[in-house]
Design an enzyme around this catalytic site. Structure first.
Site, mmCIF file in Angstrom:
data_model
loop_
_atom_site.group_PDB
_atom_site.id
_atom_site.type_symbol
_atom_site.label_atom_id
_atom_site.label_comp_id
_atom_site.label_asym_id
_atom_site.label_seq_id
_atom_site.Cartn_x
_atom_site.Cartn_y
_atom_site.Cartn_z
ATOM 1 N N GLU A 291 0.795 -1.224 -0.029
ATOM 2 C CA GLU A 291 -0.018 -0.021 -0.151
ATOM 3 C C GLU A 291 0.831 1.182 -0.075
ATOM 4 O OE1 GLU A 291 -3.256 0.889 -0.276
ATOM 5 O OE2 GLU A 291 -2.518 2.791 -0.145
ATOM 6 N N SER B 67 -24.341 14.749 -10.563
ATOM 7 C CA SER B 67 -25.353 14.372 -9.485
ATOM 8 C C SER B 67 -25.308 12.831 -9.294
ATOM 9 C CB SER B 67 -26.689 14.801 -10.025
ATOM 10 O OG SER B 67 -27.019 13.997 -10.976
ATOM 11 N N ALA C 50 -23.704 9.471 -6.908
ATOM 12 C CA ALA C 50 -23.826 9.291 -5.333
ATOM 13 C C ALA C 50 -22.777 10.245 -4.893
ATOM 14 C CB ALA C 50 -23.572 7.891 -4.871
ATOM 15 N N GLU D 255 -23.968 13.471 -2.617
ATOM 16 C CA GLU D 255 -23.773 13.320 -0.982
ATOM 17 C C GLU D 255 -23.169 14.597 -0.609
ATOM 18 O OE1 GLU D 255 -21.811 9.660 0.277
ATOM 19 O OE2 GLU D 255 -23.530 8.334 -0.391
ATOM 20 N N HIS E 27 -43.210 -5.578 13.573
ATOM 21 C CA HIS E 27 -44.068 -4.521 13.688
ATOM 22 C C HIS E 27 -43.504 -3.692 14.938
ATOM 23 C CE1 HIS E 27 -47.145 -1.443 13.342
ATOM 24 N NE2 HIS E 27 -47.492 -1.749 14.702
HETATM 25 C C1 LIG Z 1 -16.358 10.337 -1.821
HETATM 26 C C2 LIG Z 1 -16.589 9.088 -1.917
HETATM 27 C C3 LIG Z 1 -17.658 8.305 -1.398
HETATM 28 C C4 LIG Z 1 -17.954 7.077 -1.706
HETATM 29 N N1 LIG Z 1 -18.897 6.348 -1.035
HETATM 30 C C5 LIG Z 1 -19.203 5.065 -0.929
HETATM 31 C C6 LIG Z 1 -20.126 4.320 -0.353
HETATM 32 O O1 LIG Z 1 -21.094 5.241 0.413
HETATM 33 N N2 LIG Z 1 -20.314 3.146 -0.511
HETATM 34 C C7 LIG Z 1 -19.491 2.392 -1.517
HETATM 35 O O2 LIG Z 1 -19.772 1.143 -1.451
HETATM 36 N N3 LIG Z 1 -18.698 2.960 -2.173
HETATM 37 C C8 LIG Z 1 -18.447 4.387 -1.976
HETATM 38 N N4 LIG Z 1 -17.415 4.969 -2.541
HETATM 39 C C9 LIG Z 1 -16.469 4.228 -3.463
HETATM 40 C C10 LIG Z 1 -15.343 3.304 -2.887
HETATM 41 O O3 LIG Z 1 -14.645 4.011 -2.093
HETATM 42 C C11 LIG Z 1 -14.738 2.623 -3.797
HETATM 43 O O4 LIG Z 1 -15.606 1.683 -4.780
HETATM 44 C C12 LIG Z 1 -13.759 1.415 -3.022
HETATM 45 O O5 LIG Z 1 -12.838 2.328 -2.319
HETATM 46 C C13 LIG Z 1 -12.976 0.622 -4.094
HETATM 47 O O6 LIG Z 1 -12.044 0.031 -3.300
HETATM 48 P P1 LIG Z 1 -10.804 -0.708 -4.104
HETATM 49 O O7 LIG Z 1 -10.454 -1.582 -3.042
HETATM 50 O O8 LIG Z 1 -10.947 -1.252 -5.412
HETATM 51 O O9 LIG Z 1 -9.958 0.678 -4.158
HETATM 52 P P2 LIG Z 1 -9.328 1.847 -3.397
HETATM 53 O O10 LIG Z 1 -10.204 1.806 -2.144
HETATM 54 O O11 LIG Z 1 -9.241 2.900 -4.077
HETATM 55 O O12 LIG Z 1 -8.015 1.423 -2.625
HETATM 56 C C14 LIG Z 1 -6.980 1.231 -3.447
HETATM 57 C C15 LIG Z 1 -5.583 1.368 -2.709
HETATM 58 O O13 LIG Z 1 -4.521 1.104 -3.647
HETATM 59 C C16 LIG Z 1 -3.506 1.721 -3.457
HETATM 60 N N5 LIG Z 1 -2.405 1.976 -4.597
HETATM 61 C C17 LIG Z 1 -2.860 2.456 -5.815
HETATM 62 N N6 LIG Z 1 -1.650 2.106 -6.794
HETATM 63 C C18 LIG Z 1 -0.972 1.457 -5.689
HETATM 64 C C19 LIG Z 1 0.435 1.130 -6.090
HETATM 65 N N7 LIG Z 1 1.135 1.132 -7.267
HETATM 66 N N8 LIG Z 1 1.259 0.439 -5.118
HETATM 67 C C20 LIG Z 1 0.721 0.316 -3.932
HETATM 68 N N9 LIG Z 1 -0.619 0.939 -3.584
HETATM 69 C C21 LIG Z 1 -1.113 1.321 -4.561
HETATM 70 C C22 LIG Z 1 -4.150 3.283 -3.147
HETATM 71 O O14 LIG Z 1 -3.313 4.236 -2.131
HETATM 72 C C23 LIG Z 1 -5.396 2.815 -2.485
HETATM 73 O O15 LIG Z 1 -5.225 2.764 -0.959
HETATM 74 C C24 LIG Z 1 -17.005 6.347 -2.515
HETATM 75 C C25 LIG Z 1 -16.086 6.845 -3.029
HETATM 76 C C26 LIG Z 1 -16.011 7.972 -2.930
HETATM 77 C C27 LIG Z 1 -14.586 8.798 -3.564
#
Ligand SMILES: Cc1cc2nc3c(=O)[nH]c(=O)nc-3n(C[C@H](O)[C@H](O)[C@H](O)COP(=O)(O)OP(=O)(O)OC[C@H]3O[C@@H](n4cnc5c(N)ncnc54)[C@H](O)[C@@H]3O)c2cc1C
Length: 464
Positions: A35, A181, A183, A187, A443
Protein backbone atom coordinates in the site's frame (compact mmCIF):
# COMPACT_ATOMS: atom_id res chain seq x y z
CA UNK A 1 18.87 -9.08 -2.02
CA UNK A 2 16.76 -12.04 -3.22
CA UNK A 3 13.04 -11.36 -3.66
CA UNK A 4 10.88 -12.26 -0.66
CA UNK A 5 8.56 -15.07 -1.60
CA UNK A 6 4.81 -15.30 -0.92
CA UNK A 7 1.86 -17.32 -2.23
CA UNK A 8 -0.09 -14.16 -2.97
CA UNK A 9 0.81 -10.48 -3.31
CA UNK A 10 -2.04 -7.98 -3.16
CA UNK A 11 -1.35 -4.49 -4.51
CA UNK A 12 -3.56 -1.87 -2.84
CA UNK A 13 -5.11 -2.09 0.63
CA UNK A 14 -8.60 -0.72 -0.04
CA UNK A 15 -11.73 -2.77 0.68
CA UNK A 16 -10.89 -4.96 -2.33
CA UNK A 17 -7.26 -5.60 -1.46
CA UNK A 18 -7.31 -5.89 2.33
CA UNK A 19 -10.35 -8.17 2.34
CA UNK A 20 -8.75 -10.36 -0.33
CA UNK A 21 -5.60 -10.57 1.78
CA UNK A 22 -7.55 -11.61 4.87
CA UNK A 23 -9.49 -14.32 3.02
CA UNK A 24 -6.34 -15.67 1.36
CA UNK A 25 -4.63 -15.81 4.76
CA UNK A 26 -7.65 -17.56 6.27
CA UNK A 27 -7.29 -20.17 3.53
CA UNK A 28 -3.72 -20.87 4.65
CA UNK A 29 -1.84 -18.84 2.04
CA UNK A 30 1.24 -16.74 2.80
CA UNK A 31 0.18 -13.21 1.84
CA UNK A 32 1.84 -9.82 1.37
CA UNK A 33 -0.08 -6.60 0.79
CA UNK A 34 1.49 -3.44 -0.65
CA UNK A 35 0.00 0.00 0.00
CA UNK A 36 1.42 3.37 -1.01
CA UNK A 37 -0.80 5.63 1.09
CA UNK A 38 -3.24 4.45 3.77
CA UNK A 39 -4.48 1.02 4.80
CA UNK A 40 -8.21 0.94 4.03
CA UNK A 41 -7.83 2.70 0.67
CA UNK A 42 -10.21 5.34 -0.60
CA UNK A 43 -13.22 3.77 1.10
CA UNK A 44 -12.03 4.06 4.68
CA UNK A 45 -9.87 7.17 4.28
CA UNK A 46 -11.40 9.35 1.53
CA UNK A 47 -14.69 7.78 0.53
CA UNK A 48 -17.48 5.76 2.10
CA UNK A 49 -16.61 6.22 5.75
CA UNK A 50 -15.49 9.86 6.20
CA UNK A 51 -18.39 11.05 4.03
CA UNK A 52 -20.84 9.15 6.19
CA UNK A 53 -19.31 10.68 9.33
CA UNK A 54 -19.77 14.17 7.87
CA UNK A 55 -23.29 13.41 6.66
CA UNK A 56 -24.16 12.21 10.16
CA UNK A 57 -23.14 15.62 11.53
CA UNK A 58 -25.40 17.26 8.94
CA UNK A 59 -28.25 14.92 9.85
CA UNK A 60 -27.95 15.68 13.57
CA UNK A 61 -27.78 19.41 12.77
CA UNK A 62 -30.95 19.09 10.70
CA UNK A 63 -32.71 17.17 13.48
CA UNK A 64 -31.66 19.78 16.04
CA UNK A 65 -33.52 22.35 13.95
CA UNK A 66 -36.57 20.11 14.11
CA UNK A 67 -36.36 19.74 17.91
CA UNK A 68 -39.65 21.53 18.53
CA UNK A 69 -41.56 18.96 16.44
CA UNK A 70 -40.45 16.32 18.96
CA UNK A 71 -41.34 18.39 21.98
CA UNK A 72 -37.72 19.32 22.62
CA UNK A 73 -35.83 22.56 23.00
CA UNK A 74 -32.59 23.35 21.21
CA UNK A 75 -31.33 26.88 21.24
CA UNK A 76 -28.32 28.55 19.66
CA UNK A 77 -27.89 25.70 17.19
CA UNK A 78 -24.71 26.00 15.21
CA UNK A 79 -21.76 24.07 13.93
CA UNK A 80 -17.99 24.12 13.98
CA UNK A 81 -16.81 22.94 10.56
CA UNK A 82 -13.31 22.15 11.83
CA UNK A 83 -14.79 19.95 14.55
CA UNK A 84 -17.07 18.20 12.04
CA UNK A 85 -14.04 17.48 9.84
CA UNK A 86 -11.94 16.44 12.85
CA UNK A 87 -14.56 13.87 13.82
CA UNK A 88 -14.72 12.55 10.26
CA UNK A 89 -10.93 12.27 10.03
CA UNK A 90 -10.88 10.57 13.44
CA UNK A 91 -13.40 7.97 12.31
CA UNK A 92 -11.34 7.31 9.15
CA UNK A 93 -8.17 6.97 11.22
CA UNK A 94 -9.81 4.57 13.65
CA UNK A 95 -10.89 2.31 10.81
CA UNK A 96 -7.55 2.47 9.02
CA UNK A 97 -5.84 1.42 12.29
CA UNK A 98 -8.40 -1.39 12.49
CA UNK A 99 -7.16 -2.68 9.12
CA UNK A 100 -3.57 -2.61 10.42
CA UNK A 101 -4.74 -4.74 13.36
CA UNK A 102 -6.55 -7.17 11.02
CA UNK A 103 -3.42 -7.57 8.88
CA UNK A 104 -1.41 -8.42 11.98
CA UNK A 105 -4.03 -10.80 13.31
CA UNK A 106 -4.12 -12.66 9.99
CA UNK A 107 -0.31 -12.65 9.65
CA UNK A 108 -0.41 -10.70 6.40
CA UNK A 109 2.90 -8.97 5.65
CA UNK A 110 2.30 -5.27 5.04
CA UNK A 111 4.79 -3.43 2.79
CA UNK A 112 4.26 0.34 2.64
CA UNK A 113 5.31 1.74 -0.74
CA UNK A 114 4.39 2.02 -4.42
CA UNK A 115 4.30 -1.28 -6.28
CA UNK A 116 5.21 -2.04 -9.89
CA UNK A 117 4.94 -5.38 -11.65
CA UNK A 118 8.54 -5.80 -12.76
CA UNK A 119 8.12 -9.21 -14.45
CA UNK A 120 5.58 -12.06 -14.37
CA UNK A 121 5.15 -13.00 -10.70
CA UNK A 122 7.50 -10.22 -9.52
CA UNK A 123 6.61 -7.02 -7.71
CA UNK A 124 9.03 -4.22 -7.00
CA UNK A 125 8.08 -1.84 -4.19
CA UNK A 126 9.47 1.65 -3.85
CA UNK A 127 9.53 2.27 -0.10
CA UNK A 128 10.72 5.26 1.94
CA UNK A 129 14.08 3.61 2.36
CA UNK A 130 14.68 1.98 -1.02
CA UNK A 131 13.30 -0.86 -3.09
CA UNK A 132 11.91 -4.20 -1.96
CA UNK A 133 11.43 -7.10 -4.34
CA UNK A 134 8.64 -9.61 -3.82
CA UNK A 135 7.55 -12.65 -5.74
CA UNK A 136 4.43 -14.81 -5.81
CA UNK A 137 2.60 -17.18 -8.14
CA UNK A 138 -0.57 -15.11 -7.72
CA UNK A 139 -0.87 -11.34 -7.76
CA UNK A 140 -4.05 -9.39 -7.12
CA UNK A 141 -4.17 -5.82 -8.45
CA UNK A 142 -6.50 -3.70 -6.30
CA UNK A 143 -5.15 -0.22 -6.90
CA UNK A 144 -8.55 1.47 -7.05
CA UNK A 145 -9.37 4.78 -8.66
CA UNK A 146 -9.20 8.54 -8.27
CA UNK A 147 -11.37 11.52 -9.22
CA UNK A 148 -11.84 12.13 -12.94
CA UNK A 149 -10.63 15.57 -14.01
CA UNK A 150 -12.28 17.18 -17.03
CA UNK A 151 -10.30 19.73 -19.08
CA UNK A 152 -11.00 23.23 -17.77
CA UNK A 153 -12.71 21.89 -14.65
CA UNK A 154 -9.55 20.60 -12.95
CA UNK A 155 -9.42 20.87 -9.18
CA UNK A 156 -7.01 23.34 -7.61
CA UNK A 157 -7.86 22.66 -3.97
CA UNK A 158 -8.74 26.30 -3.41
CA UNK A 159 -11.77 27.22 -5.54
CA UNK A 160 -12.37 23.89 -7.27
CA UNK A 161 -12.40 20.75 -5.13
CA UNK A 162 -12.41 17.01 -5.64
CA UNK A 163 -13.83 14.74 -2.95
CA UNK A 164 -10.49 14.83 -1.14
CA UNK A 165 -10.65 18.62 -0.72
CA UNK A 166 -14.37 18.48 0.11
CA UNK A 167 -13.65 16.04 2.93
CA UNK A 168 -11.31 18.50 4.62
CA UNK A 169 -12.71 21.88 3.58
CA UNK A 170 -10.71 24.91 4.67
CA UNK A 171 -13.86 27.03 4.66
CA UNK A 172 -17.63 26.65 4.50
CA UNK A 173 -18.72 27.40 0.91
CA UNK A 174 -21.24 30.24 0.70
CA UNK A 175 -22.24 29.67 -2.90
CA UNK A 176 -21.43 26.15 -4.03
CA UNK A 177 -21.58 24.53 -7.46
CA UNK A 178 -21.54 20.74 -7.53
CA UNK A 179 -20.81 19.30 -10.97
CA UNK A 180 -22.30 15.81 -11.28
CA UNK A 181 -25.24 14.27 -9.47
CA UNK A 182 -24.09 10.71 -9.00
CA UNK A 183 -23.78 9.40 -5.44
CA UNK A 184 -20.60 11.37 -4.64
CA UNK A 185 -21.87 14.71 -5.98
CA UNK A 186 -25.27 14.40 -4.35
CA UNK A 187 -23.84 13.42 -0.96
CA UNK A 188 -21.60 16.50 -0.87
CA UNK A 189 -24.44 18.70 -2.17
CA UNK A 190 -26.67 17.35 0.61
CA UNK A 191 -24.00 17.91 3.29
CA UNK A 192 -23.12 21.49 2.37
CA UNK A 193 -26.70 22.47 1.59
CA UNK A 194 -27.86 21.20 5.00
CA UNK A 195 -25.17 23.28 6.70
CA UNK A 196 -26.41 26.37 4.85
CA UNK A 197 -24.41 26.68 1.64
CA UNK A 198 -26.41 28.06 -1.29
CA UNK A 199 -25.99 24.93 -3.41
CA UNK A 200 -26.49 24.37 -7.14
CA UNK A 201 -26.17 20.92 -8.73
CA UNK A 202 -25.53 20.64 -12.46
CA UNK A 203 -26.20 17.29 -14.13
CA UNK A 204 -25.49 16.59 -17.80
CA UNK A 205 -28.08 13.80 -18.00
CA UNK A 206 -31.79 14.60 -18.08
CA UNK A 207 -32.23 13.88 -14.37
CA UNK A 208 -30.26 13.75 -11.12
CA UNK A 209 -29.15 10.39 -9.75
CA UNK A 210 -29.35 9.14 -13.33
CA UNK A 211 -28.70 5.47 -12.56
CA UNK A 212 -31.70 5.29 -10.23
CA UNK A 213 -35.31 4.55 -11.18
CA UNK A 214 -36.85 7.67 -12.76
CA UNK A 215 -39.52 7.94 -10.04
CA UNK A 216 -36.86 7.86 -7.33
CA UNK A 217 -34.83 10.60 -9.06
CA UNK A 218 -37.95 12.74 -9.39
CA UNK A 219 -38.91 12.28 -5.72
CA UNK A 220 -35.39 13.01 -4.48
CA UNK A 221 -35.25 16.11 -6.67
CA UNK A 222 -38.51 17.41 -5.18
CA UNK A 223 -37.10 16.98 -1.67
CA UNK A 224 -33.79 18.67 -2.54
CA UNK A 225 -35.64 21.61 -4.09
CA UNK A 226 -37.74 21.91 -0.91
CA UNK A 227 -34.47 22.07 1.03
CA UNK A 228 -33.41 25.04 -1.10
CA UNK A 229 -31.01 23.32 -3.48
CA UNK A 230 -30.97 24.47 -7.09
CA UNK A 231 -30.85 21.72 -9.68
CA UNK A 232 -30.00 22.08 -13.37
CA UNK A 233 -30.60 18.93 -15.40
CA UNK A 234 -29.54 18.38 -19.00
CA UNK A 235 -26.92 21.08 -18.38
CA UNK A 236 -23.17 21.16 -18.91
CA UNK A 237 -20.49 23.22 -17.20
CA UNK A 238 -18.39 24.30 -20.19
CA UNK A 239 -15.80 26.47 -18.51
CA UNK A 240 -14.70 27.81 -15.14
CA UNK A 241 -13.11 31.26 -15.03
CA UNK A 242 -11.13 31.54 -11.81
CA UNK A 243 -10.39 34.82 -10.06
CA UNK A 244 -9.35 35.49 -6.45
CA UNK A 245 -12.16 34.13 -4.24
CA UNK A 246 -14.59 33.40 -7.05
CA UNK A 247 -15.31 31.17 -10.01
CA UNK A 248 -17.50 32.12 -12.96
CA UNK A 249 -19.11 28.98 -14.30
CA UNK A 250 -20.30 28.89 -17.91
CA UNK A 251 -23.31 26.60 -17.76
CA UNK A 252 -24.93 25.49 -21.01
CA UNK A 253 -28.52 24.35 -21.00
CA UNK A 254 -31.06 24.13 -23.84
CA UNK A 255 -28.65 25.76 -26.29
CA UNK A 256 -28.05 28.82 -24.08
CA UNK A 257 -25.02 29.53 -21.92
CA UNK A 258 -25.29 31.47 -18.69
CA UNK A 259 -22.43 32.58 -16.50
CA UNK A 260 -22.95 32.28 -12.75
CA UNK A 261 -20.55 33.11 -9.93
CA UNK A 262 -19.71 30.70 -7.12
CA UNK A 263 -17.09 30.78 -4.38
CA UNK A 264 -16.56 27.01 -4.45
CA UNK A 265 -16.97 24.24 -7.01
CA UNK A 266 -16.95 20.51 -6.28
CA UNK A 267 -16.18 18.42 -9.34
CA UNK A 268 -17.80 14.99 -9.04
CA UNK A 269 -17.77 13.85 -12.65
CA UNK A 270 -16.70 10.28 -12.11
CA UNK A 271 -13.54 8.35 -11.42
CA UNK A 272 -10.64 6.88 -13.36
CA UNK A 273 -8.77 3.70 -12.50
CA UNK A 274 -5.20 3.80 -11.16
CA UNK A 275 -3.69 1.83 -14.03
CA UNK A 276 -0.58 3.93 -14.61
CA UNK A 277 2.94 3.07 -13.55
CA UNK A 278 2.13 -0.52 -12.65
CA UNK A 279 3.83 -2.14 -15.62
CA UNK A 280 0.55 -3.66 -16.78
CA UNK A 281 1.02 -3.04 -20.52
CA UNK A 282 4.42 -4.78 -20.56
CA UNK A 283 2.81 -7.90 -19.11
CA UNK A 284 0.10 -7.87 -21.78
CA UNK A 285 -2.79 -6.85 -19.50
CA UNK A 286 -5.70 -5.40 -21.48
CA UNK A 287 -6.82 -1.94 -20.45
CA UNK A 288 -10.09 -0.41 -21.60
CA UNK A 289 -9.89 3.35 -21.11
CA UNK A 290 -8.75 3.39 -17.46
CA UNK A 291 -9.89 -0.04 -16.32
CA UNK A 292 -8.31 -3.45 -16.45
CA UNK A 293 -10.34 -5.88 -18.54
CA UNK A 294 -11.19 -9.06 -16.62
CA UNK A 295 -13.48 -12.05 -16.98
CA UNK A 296 -16.25 -12.87 -14.49
CA UNK A 297 -13.65 -14.31 -12.07
CA UNK A 298 -11.48 -11.17 -12.20
CA UNK A 299 -8.80 -12.95 -14.26
CA UNK A 300 -6.80 -10.61 -16.49
CA UNK A 301 -5.81 -13.26 -19.03
CA UNK A 302 -2.21 -13.15 -17.76
CA UNK A 303 -1.65 -16.37 -15.74
CA UNK A 304 -1.77 -15.73 -11.98
CA UNK A 305 -2.74 -12.06 -12.36
CA UNK A 306 -6.13 -10.81 -11.13
CA UNK A 307 -7.73 -7.36 -10.92
CA UNK A 308 -10.50 -6.49 -8.47
CA UNK A 309 -12.51 -3.52 -7.25
CA UNK A 310 -12.57 -0.08 -8.87
CA UNK A 311 -9.61 -0.83 -11.16
CA UNK A 312 -11.66 -3.65 -12.70
CA UNK A 313 -14.59 -1.38 -13.60
CA UNK A 314 -18.15 -0.62 -12.54
CA UNK A 315 -20.00 -0.63 -10.27
CA UNK A 316 -17.47 1.43 -8.30
CA UNK A 317 -18.57 0.28 -4.87
CA UNK A 318 -16.69 -0.96 -1.84
CA UNK A 319 -18.84 -4.04 -1.30
CA UNK A 320 -18.32 -5.10 -4.92
CA UNK A 321 -14.55 -4.71 -4.41
CA UNK A 322 -14.59 -6.77 -1.20
CA UNK A 323 -16.71 -9.52 -2.69
CA UNK A 324 -14.41 -9.79 -5.68
CA UNK A 325 -11.48 -9.92 -3.24
CA UNK A 326 -12.97 -12.91 -1.45
CA UNK A 327 -13.87 -14.63 -4.71
CA UNK A 328 -10.34 -14.28 -6.08
CA UNK A 329 -8.73 -15.48 -2.83
CA UNK A 330 -10.90 -18.60 -2.97
CA UNK A 331 -10.04 -19.17 -6.61
CA UNK A 332 -6.31 -18.87 -5.86
CA UNK A 333 -6.66 -21.33 -2.96
CA UNK A 334 -8.20 -23.89 -5.34
CA UNK A 335 -11.85 -23.25 -4.47
CA UNK A 336 -14.81 -22.99 -6.81
CA UNK A 337 -16.46 -19.66 -6.00
CA UNK A 338 -19.48 -18.35 -7.89
CA UNK A 339 -18.97 -15.39 -10.19
CA UNK A 340 -20.53 -12.13 -9.04
CA UNK A 341 -24.01 -11.30 -10.27
CA UNK A 342 -23.85 -7.55 -11.00
CA UNK A 343 -27.66 -7.31 -10.74
CA UNK A 344 -27.49 -8.23 -7.07
CA UNK A 345 -25.15 -5.43 -6.02
CA UNK A 346 -27.08 -2.69 -4.23
CA UNK A 347 -26.24 0.98 -4.61
CA UNK A 348 -26.78 3.40 -1.73
CA UNK A 349 -26.64 7.20 -1.60
CA UNK A 350 -26.57 8.77 1.86
CA UNK A 351 -28.11 12.12 1.02
CA UNK A 352 -31.21 13.37 2.76
CA UNK A 353 -33.53 11.61 1.91
CA UNK A 354 -31.44 8.49 1.41
CA UNK A 355 -31.67 6.50 -1.81
CA UNK A 356 -31.06 2.76 -2.26
CA UNK A 357 -31.68 0.27 -5.02
CA UNK A 358 -30.87 -3.16 -6.36
CA UNK A 359 -31.56 -4.81 -9.71
CA UNK A 360 -33.42 -3.40 -12.68
CA UNK A 361 -35.26 -0.10 -12.77
CA UNK A 362 -38.79 -0.29 -14.16
CA UNK A 363 -37.67 1.31 -17.45
CA UNK A 364 -34.71 -1.07 -17.82
CA UNK A 365 -36.89 -4.09 -17.09
CA UNK A 366 -39.35 -3.02 -19.79
CA UNK A 367 -36.49 -2.33 -22.24
CA UNK A 368 -35.28 -5.87 -21.61
CA UNK A 369 -38.66 -7.17 -22.69
CA UNK A 370 -40.10 -8.08 -19.30
CA UNK A 371 -43.78 -7.71 -18.68
CA UNK A 372 -43.68 -6.18 -15.22
CA UNK A 373 -45.80 -5.85 -12.15
CA UNK A 374 -44.89 -2.78 -10.10
CA UNK A 375 -45.68 -2.09 -6.45
CA UNK A 376 -45.25 1.14 -4.51
CA UNK A 377 -45.70 2.00 -0.88
CA UNK A 378 -45.30 5.48 0.65
CA UNK A 379 -43.63 6.23 4.00
CA UNK A 380 -46.81 8.09 5.02
CA UNK A 381 -48.60 4.72 5.26
CA UNK A 382 -46.08 3.31 7.76
CA UNK A 383 -46.50 3.72 11.52
CA UNK A 384 -42.79 3.65 12.36
CA UNK A 385 -42.02 6.29 9.72
CA UNK A 386 -44.65 8.60 11.19
CA UNK A 387 -43.41 7.95 14.75
CA UNK A 388 -39.88 8.80 13.63
CA UNK A 389 -41.10 11.99 11.96
CA UNK A 390 -39.85 10.66 8.63
CA UNK A 391 -43.01 10.31 6.58
CA UNK A 392 -41.49 11.29 3.21
CA UNK A 393 -40.41 8.60 0.79
CA UNK A 394 -41.50 5.40 -0.86
CA UNK A 395 -40.53 1.85 -1.69
CA UNK A 396 -40.97 0.54 -5.23
CA UNK A 397 -40.68 -3.07 -6.34
CA UNK A 398 -40.55 -4.45 -9.87
CA UNK A 399 -41.50 -8.08 -10.59
CA UNK A 400 -41.49 -10.25 -13.68
CA UNK A 401 -45.24 -10.67 -14.25
CA UNK A 402 -44.71 -14.15 -15.73
CA UNK A 403 -42.50 -15.76 -13.07
CA UNK A 404 -42.89 -13.51 -10.04
CA UNK A 405 -39.10 -12.96 -9.90
CA UNK A 406 -38.11 -9.81 -8.01
CA UNK A 407 -36.33 -7.87 -10.78
CA UNK A 408 -35.59 -4.71 -8.85
CA UNK A 409 -36.25 -2.71 -5.71
CA UNK A 410 -35.92 1.07 -5.36
CA UNK A 411 -36.29 3.19 -2.27
CA UNK A 412 -36.07 6.78 -1.17
CA UNK A 413 -36.51 7.96 2.42
CA UNK A 414 -35.11 7.57 5.92
CA UNK A 415 -32.80 4.60 6.53
CA UNK A 416 -33.44 2.96 3.17
CA UNK A 417 -29.71 2.27 2.88
CA UNK A 418 -30.20 -0.17 5.77
CA UNK A 419 -33.45 -1.62 4.39
CA UNK A 420 -32.21 -2.48 0.90
CA UNK A 421 -30.24 -5.50 2.10
CA UNK A 422 -33.54 -7.34 2.68
CA UNK A 423 -34.22 -7.22 -1.04
CA UNK A 424 -30.57 -8.03 -1.85
CA UNK A 425 -30.96 -11.28 0.10
CA UNK A 426 -34.25 -11.82 -1.72
CA UNK A 427 -32.53 -11.52 -5.09
CA UNK A 428 -29.60 -13.70 -3.99
CA UNK A 429 -32.07 -16.44 -3.02
CA UNK A 430 -34.02 -15.93 -6.26
CA UNK A 431 -37.06 -15.02 -4.23
CA UNK A 432 -40.46 -14.67 -5.87
CA UNK A 433 -43.39 -12.50 -4.92
CA UNK A 434 -44.99 -15.48 -3.13
CA UNK A 435 -42.00 -15.92 -0.76
CA UNK A 436 -41.96 -12.22 0.04
CA UNK A 437 -45.70 -12.07 0.63
CA UNK A 438 -45.46 -15.07 2.98
CA UNK A 439 -42.65 -13.44 4.97
CA UNK A 440 -43.63 -11.96 8.33
CA UNK A 441 -42.08 -8.51 8.78
CA UNK A 442 -41.66 -7.21 12.35
CA UNK A 443 -43.88 -4.36 13.53
CA UNK A 444 -43.41 -1.46 13.85
CA UNK A 445 -40.52 -1.18 11.41
CA UNK A 446 -39.76 0.68 8.24
CA UNK A 447 -39.22 -2.77 6.68
CA UNK A 448 -42.99 -3.30 6.65
CA UNK A 449 -43.04 -0.93 3.66
CA UNK A 450 -41.00 -3.48 1.74
CA UNK A 451 -43.73 -6.05 2.39
CA UNK A 452 -46.47 -3.61 1.48
CA UNK A 453 -44.74 -2.64 -1.77
CA UNK A 454 -44.65 -6.32 -2.77
CA UNK A 455 -48.31 -6.72 -1.80
CA UNK A 456 -49.15 -3.62 -3.82
CA UNK A 457 -47.58 -5.09 -6.96
CA UNK A 458 -50.26 -7.79 -6.71
CA UNK A 459 -53.11 -5.47 -5.68
CA UNK A 460 -52.99 -6.57 -2.02
CA UNK A 461 -51.49 -3.63 -0.08
CA UNK A 462 -53.06 -3.48 3.37
CA UNK A 463 -52.27 -0.02 4.71
CA UNK A 464 -52.75 2.24 1.75
C1 LIG B 1 -16.36 10.45 -1.71
C2 LIG B 1 -16.62 8.99 -1.95
C3 LIG B 1 -17.65 8.35 -1.30
C4 LIG B 1 -17.89 7.00 -1.51
N1 LIG B 1 -18.91 6.40 -0.85
C5 LIG B 1 -19.14 5.08 -1.06
C6 LIG B 1 -20.17 4.42 -0.37
O1 LIG B 1 -20.88 5.01 0.43
N2 LIG B 1 -20.35 3.11 -0.58
C7 LIG B 1 -19.57 2.41 -1.48
O2 LIG B 1 -19.77 1.20 -1.65
N3 LIG B 1 -18.58 3.02 -2.15
C8 LIG B 1 -18.35 4.32 -1.96
N4 LIG B 1 -17.33 4.93 -2.62
C9 LIG B 1 -16.53 4.12 -3.56
C10 LIG B 1 -15.49 3.27 -2.81
O3 LIG B 1 -14.67 4.11 -2.04
C11 LIG B 1 -14.69 2.45 -3.79
O4 LIG B 1 -15.56 1.70 -4.61
C12 LIG B 1 -13.74 1.52 -3.07
O5 LIG B 1 -12.85 2.21 -2.25
C13 LIG B 1 -12.96 0.67 -4.07
O6 LIG B 1 -12.12 -0.17 -3.38
P1 LIG B 1 -10.77 -0.70 -4.03
O7 LIG B 1 -10.18 -1.66 -3.04
O8 LIG B 1 -11.00 -1.17 -5.40
O9 LIG B 1 -9.84 0.58 -4.18
P2 LIG B 1 -9.41 1.77 -3.22
O10 LIG B 1 -10.25 1.87 -2.03
O11 LIG B 1 -9.27 2.94 -4.11
O12 LIG B 1 -7.97 1.32 -2.73
C14 LIG B 1 -6.89 1.21 -3.61
C15 LIG B 1 -5.61 1.37 -2.83
O13 LIG B 1 -4.53 1.04 -3.69
C16 LIG B 1 -3.44 1.92 -3.37
N5 LIG B 1 -2.54 1.94 -4.53
C17 LIG B 1 -2.81 2.43 -5.76
N6 LIG B 1 -1.75 2.23 -6.58
C18 LIG B 1 -0.80 1.61 -5.83
C19 LIG B 1 0.52 1.13 -6.11
N7 LIG B 1 1.07 1.25 -7.30
N8 LIG B 1 1.19 0.55 -5.11
C20 LIG B 1 0.63 0.42 -3.87
N9 LIG B 1 -0.59 0.85 -3.55
C21 LIG B 1 -1.30 1.43 -4.53
C22 LIG B 1 -4.12 3.24 -3.10
O14 LIG B 1 -3.29 4.07 -2.31
C23 LIG B 1 -5.37 2.79 -2.36
O15 LIG B 1 -5.16 2.79 -0.97
C24 LIG B 1 -17.07 6.27 -2.41
C25 LIG B 1 -16.01 6.91 -3.07
C26 LIG B 1 -15.78 8.25 -2.84
C27 LIG B 1 -14.63 8.91 -3.55
Amino acid sequence: MPAKSFDVIVIGAGPGGYVSAIRAAQLGLNVAIVERENLGGICLNWGCIPTKAMLRSAEVFHLMHRAKEFGLKAEGIGYDLDAVVKRSRGVAKQLSSGVAHLMKKNKVTVVMGAATLSAPGRVSVRTDTGTEDLQAASIVIATGARARELPGLEADGDLVWTYRHALQPKRMPKKLLVIGSGAIGIEFASFFNTLGADTTVVEVMDRILPVEDAEISAFAKKQFLKQGMKILEGATVRKLDRAPGKVSAHIESGGKTEVTEFDTVISAVGIVGNVEGLGLEALGVRIDRTHVVTDEFCRTGVPGLYAIGDIAGAPWLAHKASHEGVMVAELIAGGHPHPIKPGSIAGCTYCQPQVASVGLTEARAREKGYEVKVGRFPFIGNGKAIALGEAEGFVKTVFDAKTGELLGAHMVGAEVTELIQGFVIGRALETTEADLMETIFPHPTLSEMMHESVLDAYGRALHF
